[in-house]
Design a protein around this motif. Sequence first.
Motif, short mmCIF file in Angstrom:
data_model
loop_
_atom_site.label_atom_id
_atom_site.label_comp_id
_atom_site.label_asym_id
_atom_site.label_seq_id
_atom_site.Cartn_x
_atom_site.Cartn_y
_atom_site.Cartn_z
N LEU A 88 -7.83 1.59 -3.41
CA LEU A 88 -8.03 0.22 -2.93
C LEU A 88 -6.78 -0.62 -3.15
O LEU A 88 -6.35 -1.36 -2.27
N LYS A 89 -6.16 -0.50 -4.32
CA LYS A 89 -4.94 -1.25 -4.61
C LYS A 89 -3.81 -0.84 -3.66
O LYS A 89 -3.05 -1.68 -3.20
N GLU A 90 -3.74 0.43 -3.36
CA GLU A 90 -2.71 0.91 -2.44
C GLU A 90 -2.93 0.33 -1.03
O GLU A 90 -1.98 -0.11 -0.38
N LYS A 91 -4.17 0.32 -0.58
CA LYS A 91 -4.48 -0.22 0.74
C LYS A 91 -4.15 -1.72 0.81
O LYS A 91 -3.57 -2.20 1.78
N LEU A 92 -4.54 -2.44 -0.24
CA LEU A 92 -4.24 -3.88 -0.27
C LEU A 92 -2.74 -4.14 -0.32
O LEU A 92 -2.23 -5.07 0.31
N SER A 93 -2.05 -3.31 -1.05
CA SER A 93 -0.61 -3.44 -1.16
C SER A 93 0.06 -3.24 0.20
O SER A 93 1.01 -3.94 0.55
N LYS A 94 -0.42 -2.29 0.98
CA LYS A 94 0.14 -2.02 2.30
C LYS A 94 -0.14 -3.18 3.25
O LYS A 94 0.66 -3.49 4.12
#
Length: 112
Positions: free
Chosen positions: A4-10
């Motif tokens: 989830l953090k990776e998706k939000l970061s992108k």
Amino acid sequence: MNNLKEKLSKLSSNQSSEWKAKAQYRRENREWLRKSAAIAIRVLDTLKALNLSQKELAERMNISPQQISKIVKGQENLTLETISKLEIALGIQILEEAPESKQIVKKKKSAA
């Protein structure tokens, strides 16, 4: 959770948002922005009633179509000259003289 953090970061931008500065600007300039929006609505209503395009209005006023676009968005700080050109081109009255100013003009004329 890391996924989830990776998706939000992108999805997020590295640039800071300017919403706070824009909100502050709108707050500080609320009065003239409100009046400008009222003029924009009046201009748009008159264009529709006269079956005129923004481009035709620009030609009548001898200004660019981009300037008309700014005016009808209601976020343009209009000069008295531009308001006068709008009034003449559309055959409408946007600004009214205050009754007191007419009396002052009459007094000055009669004193001469």
